[in-house]
Motif scaffolding. Structure first.
Motif, PDB file in Angstrom:
ATOM      1  N   LEU A  21      23.368   3.475 -31.545  1.00  0.00           N
ATOM      2  CA  LEU A  21      22.589   2.978 -30.405  1.00  0.00           C
ATOM      3  C   LEU A  21      22.506   1.457 -30.422  1.00  0.00           C
ATOM      4  O   LEU A  21      22.382   0.816 -29.377  1.00  0.00           O
ATOM      5  N   HIS A  28      26.033  11.502 -35.381  1.00  0.00           N
ATOM      6  CA  HIS A  28      26.183  10.710 -34.168  1.00  0.00           C
ATOM      7  C   HIS A  28      27.158   9.583 -34.474  1.00  0.00           C
ATOM      8  O   HIS A  28      26.858   8.662 -35.229  1.00  0.00           O
ATOM      9  N   TYR A  55      21.462   4.849 -35.605  1.00  0.00           N
ATOM     10  CA  TYR A  55      22.004   6.082 -35.031  1.00  0.00           C
ATOM     11  C   TYR A  55      20.853   6.971 -34.573  1.00  0.00           C
ATOM     12  O   TYR A  55      19.827   7.071 -35.259  1.00  0.00           O
ATOM     13  N   ALA A  56      21.017   7.598 -33.433  1.00  0.00           N
ATOM     14  CA  ALA A  56      19.956   8.435 -32.868  1.00  0.00           C
ATOM     15  C   ALA A  56      19.576   9.547 -33.837  1.00  0.00           C
ATOM     16  O   ALA A  56      20.439  10.253 -34.366  1.00  0.00           O
ATOM     17  N   GLY A  57      18.271   9.697 -34.069  1.00  0.00           N
ATOM     18  CA  GLY A  57      17.771  10.770 -34.918  1.00  0.00           C
ATOM     19  C   GLY A  57      17.823  10.474 -36.394  1.00  0.00           C
ATOM     20  O   GLY A  57      17.500  11.343 -37.210  1.00  0.00           O
ATOM     21  N   GLN A  89      15.401   3.293 -26.963  1.00  0.00           N
ATOM     22  CA  GLN A  89      16.384   2.211 -26.892  1.00  0.00           C
ATOM     23  C   GLN A  89      16.541   1.721 -25.462  1.00  0.00           C
ATOM     24  O   GLN A  89      16.561   0.511 -25.195  1.00  0.00           O
ATOM     25  N   PRO A 103      16.363  12.680 -31.747  1.00  0.00           N
ATOM     26  CA  PRO A 103      17.489  11.905 -31.210  1.00  0.00           C
ATOM     27  C   PRO A 103      17.286  11.504 -29.755  1.00  0.00           C
ATOM     28  O   PRO A 103      17.614  10.375 -29.369  1.00  0.00           O
ATOM     29  N   SER A 104      16.760  12.402 -28.942  1.00  0.00           N
ATOM     30  CA  SER A 104      16.544  12.071 -27.534  1.00  0.00           C
ATOM     31  C   SER A 104      15.531  10.945 -27.385  1.00  0.00           C
ATOM     32  O   SER A 104      15.696  10.050 -26.547  1.00  0.00           O
ATOM     33  N   PHE A 112      14.871   8.643 -29.658  1.00  0.00           N
ATOM     34  CA  PHE A 112      15.566   7.431 -30.086  1.00  0.00           C
ATOM     35  C   PHE A 112      16.275   6.797 -28.888  1.00  0.00           C
ATOM     36  O   PHE A 112      16.135   5.603 -28.619  1.00  0.00           O
ATOM     37  N   SER A 113      17.059   7.609 -28.200  1.00  0.00           N
ATOM     38  CA  SER A 113      17.857   7.101 -27.078  1.00  0.00           C
ATOM     39  C   SER A 113      16.963   6.607 -25.947  1.00  0.00           C
ATOM     40  O   SER A 113      17.228   5.558 -25.345  1.00  0.00           O
TER      41      SER A 113
END
Length: 650
Positions: free
Chosen positions: A7, A3, A431-433, A399, A392-393, A395-396
């Motif tokens: 984020l 990524h 960073y995501a994930g 955030q 990752p999803s 994480f986002s």
């Protein structure tokens, strides 16, 4: 995984104001050189462990009664002596603050039930320690808890620690068999138990279970019951908590001066694959490791209000309690994180001005899937997540839910070290994930099949050099054989943790799940997290578990799915699942069989019990089913196995 855009980025003045930045400058002065980046600081922390841990003990102002002869003895895995000759007391380090600042806020599903200042906490610990001594509890004796996450549990731990007793706890929702599988191994002299607990809007009585457990523990001298107003404790010889602490003339609180590795508490493995292992953790190692993670990696200050959603039976409770050494306020939440809605904890953040919010990855994933409403949280500055890999999803989503200025710190370690191998960093982007960094002082690597360290490739999580919070020993393991077999059998002299990870070129870490649950279709190792991540895009998938089923010399992936609507698992939906996994992971990741189940098994800490399902698919039994939060769901997997075998035989 790559990524490119973070984020979150640290603010420009983070190095100046964070405690990690302050320590970094002291480390450079101690080493006599500049560390150009975090990787260089980390390398120094593991190459010169004596300098690092010695400097950190000074930086954290660990209170020793007697200074150590040296920081560490010769490197041995296991068996390194840390701060030999030193004397300290864990409770003394946590109770240094004595003013009216709030130490603990106890909260249930219904709201705040207690607020205790540092001055009041010290007084309660004083009374409890006096009562323990009167009950015949001394240094090395075990104090057991079957108690809710409230003020009483913290007081009991600290009171026991003040006199050198060893704390061990399990959640009050454990059945008698599961509790005895743990507490029965350690012969406690004192049992502190909740009369009842509330979960999901219902109150559950615990007294019958407590009677059964107490009756099977001949070592007990006293049973203390944490009761609610109006609850009758009629059993002969038992005493209510408030009576136990009712001591107007309690002996002034004194702290036993103990060796650095004196046992502080006994924690247990999940017990889903055999009898729970009893891991004895030392006071000094737990204290200095937790302080490092709180102070340097989480940036906890006396002004913080920190909540970690946990029970007393999960190592995150022990981790949270050490936060008192920072002089901050701890929030103790007891109950369901989803009652009455998933917004409960997010609202609590604003009600109590929580600055650091810790929870499990499954909670955040569920909030994302169910589209829990989000809004700004002005007080919040960090969200911590553990228990399983955070996608990752998620994480986002987290955030966006927490706010742009909030750092999302996924952390990972375990009960085995009562701390973390990899975790957050206030000076690095998120960073995501991806977990931000390797923990300072922790020589973590990913080993390939040949036992060689690899970067940007998946491998086994190992720690190549000793660290202070390794278990002192296992209980009832006089020759250390069980301890060595647990961590050092695969790679002699190297801690093998059992997680499948990838260390990225920028120094972050991606978690792929337990390596004992790693799948191997066609001879290629696949982490189960790689299968779960593509499923996040499918709204009707409420939960899933992947396991391997042997067909001759090969292994097939079976994906068990919980459907979140009334439509069920149609042929079209099975095709959708396989297509998205093929597209976003690889054709090797696509399951050969897809089976609908009403629920998937999880441990009481919320982790997927993948190995339990693997054992079922192999035709093996699942020991200690009571160690699971929902053991009844295994029946569906046994029926599914029979159906799969019958279909294969045709």
């Amino acid at each position: 995984m790559n990524h490119s855009e973070p984020l979150w980025r640290p603010p420009p003045d983070a190095s100046e104001h964070s405690q990690l930045g302050q320590f970094w400058r002291k480390a450079e002065a101690r080493a006599g050189r500049t560390f150009e980046d975090y990787a260089a600081l980390h390398r120094w922390s593991v190459d010169d462990r004596e300098a690092f841990w010695g400097l950190y003990a000074e930086f954290a102002d660990i209170q020793f009664d007697r200074t150590a002869e040296r920081v560490k003895g010769p490197d041995r895995m296991p068996g390194t002596a840390w701060f030999p000759g030193a004397r300290l007391n864990y409770a003394q380090n946590l109770l240094r603050r004595r003013d009216g600042h709030t130490a603990l806020i106890a909260v249930t599903e219904d709201g705040v039930t207690a607020e205790v200042s540092y001055r009041q906490l010290r007084r309660q610990v004083e009374c409890c320690a006096d009562a323990m001594r009167e009950a015949g509890i001394g240094s090395g004796d075990r104090v057991a808890g079957m108690v809710s996450n409230g003020v009483e549990a913290v007081v009991a731990l600290l009171a026991g620690a003040s006199i050198g007793a060893v704390w061990s706890a399990c959640s009050p929702d454990f059945g008698a068999e599961a509790a005895l599988a743990r507490l029965g191994q350690i012969s406690p002299k004192l049992l502190i138990a909740s009369a009842s607990y509330c979960y999901g809007g219902r109150r559950y009585d615990c007294l019958d279970t407590v009677r059964t457990v107490a009756g099977e523990l001949p070592s007990l001298r006293q049973v203390v019951v944490v009761d609610r107003e109006g609850e009758a404790i009629a059993d002969p010889g038992w005493v209510a908590w408030h009576e136990f602490l009712d001591r107007a003339d309690a002996t002034p609180l004194a702290f036993a001066s103990l060796p650095f590795d004196h046992p502080l508490y006994i924690l247990y493995s999940s017990g889903t694959t055999g009898p729970p292992k009893c891991m004895v953790h030392g006071a000094g190692g737990s204290l200095i490791q937790h302080r490092k993670e709180h102070q340097l990696h989480t940036d906890v200050t006396p002004d913080d209000v920190m909540l970690y959603v946990t029970t007393c039976g999960w190592m995150m409770w022990n981790w949270l309690v050490t936060g008192l050494a920072a002089g901050c306020t701890l929030v103790l939440y007891d109950g369901s994180a989803a009652h009455p809605t998933l917004s409960r904890l997010w609202r609590l953040i604003d009600e109590l001005d929580i600055t650091i919010f810790g929870t499990s990855a499954p909670f955040l994933e569920t909030c994302m899937r169910r589209r829990t409403p989000t809004w700004a949280h002005p007080s919040l500055r960090a969200v911590l997540s553990t228990g399983s890999p955070l996608s990752p999803s998620a994480f986002s989503w987290t955030q966006a839910a927490a706010g742009a200025d909030v750092r999302i710190s996924s952390i990972a370690g375990g009960t085995d070290l009562v701390s973390c191998f990899v975790l957050g960093n206030p000076l690095l982007p998120v960073y995501a994930g991806e977990i931000q960094c390797l923990g300072l002082g922790m020589d973590v690597a990913a080993f390939d099949a040949a036992g060689q360290p690899v970067v940007d490739s998946q491998g086994e999580l190992v720690c190549r050099r000793p660290f202070p919070s390794m278990p002192v020993r296992f209980w009832n393991d006089s020759d250390g054989r069980a301890y060595r077999e647990a961590y050092f059998e695969t790679y002699p002299g190297v801690w093998h943790h059992g997680d499948f990870i990838e260390i990225t070129p920028r120094g972050g870490v991606v978690m792929y799940g337990r390596s004992d649950a790693t799948l191997n279709p066609g001879g290629v190792r696949i982490g189960t997290a790689e299968i779960y991540r593509p499923l996040e895009r499918i709204d009707w998938v409420a939960d899933a578990l992947a396991a391997g089923m042997t067909r001759g010399a090969s292994e097939e992936i079976v994906l068990f799915v919980v459907v979140g609507d009334d439509v069920g698992l149609s042929r079209a939906r099975v095709g959708e699942l396989r297509d998205v996994i093929r597209r976003e992971a690889s054709p090797r990741h696509a399951p050969r069989r897809v089976v609908q189940v009403p629920d998937v098994p999880r441990t009481r800490n919320g982790k997927l019990a993948e190995l339990a399902v693997t054992r079922i698919l192999r035709g093996e039994g699942v020991p200690n089913r009571e160690a699971l939060a929902n053991p009844e769901c295994l029946d569906a997997f046994e029926r599914a196995r029979d159906t799969l075998l019958a279909a294969a035989a045709k």
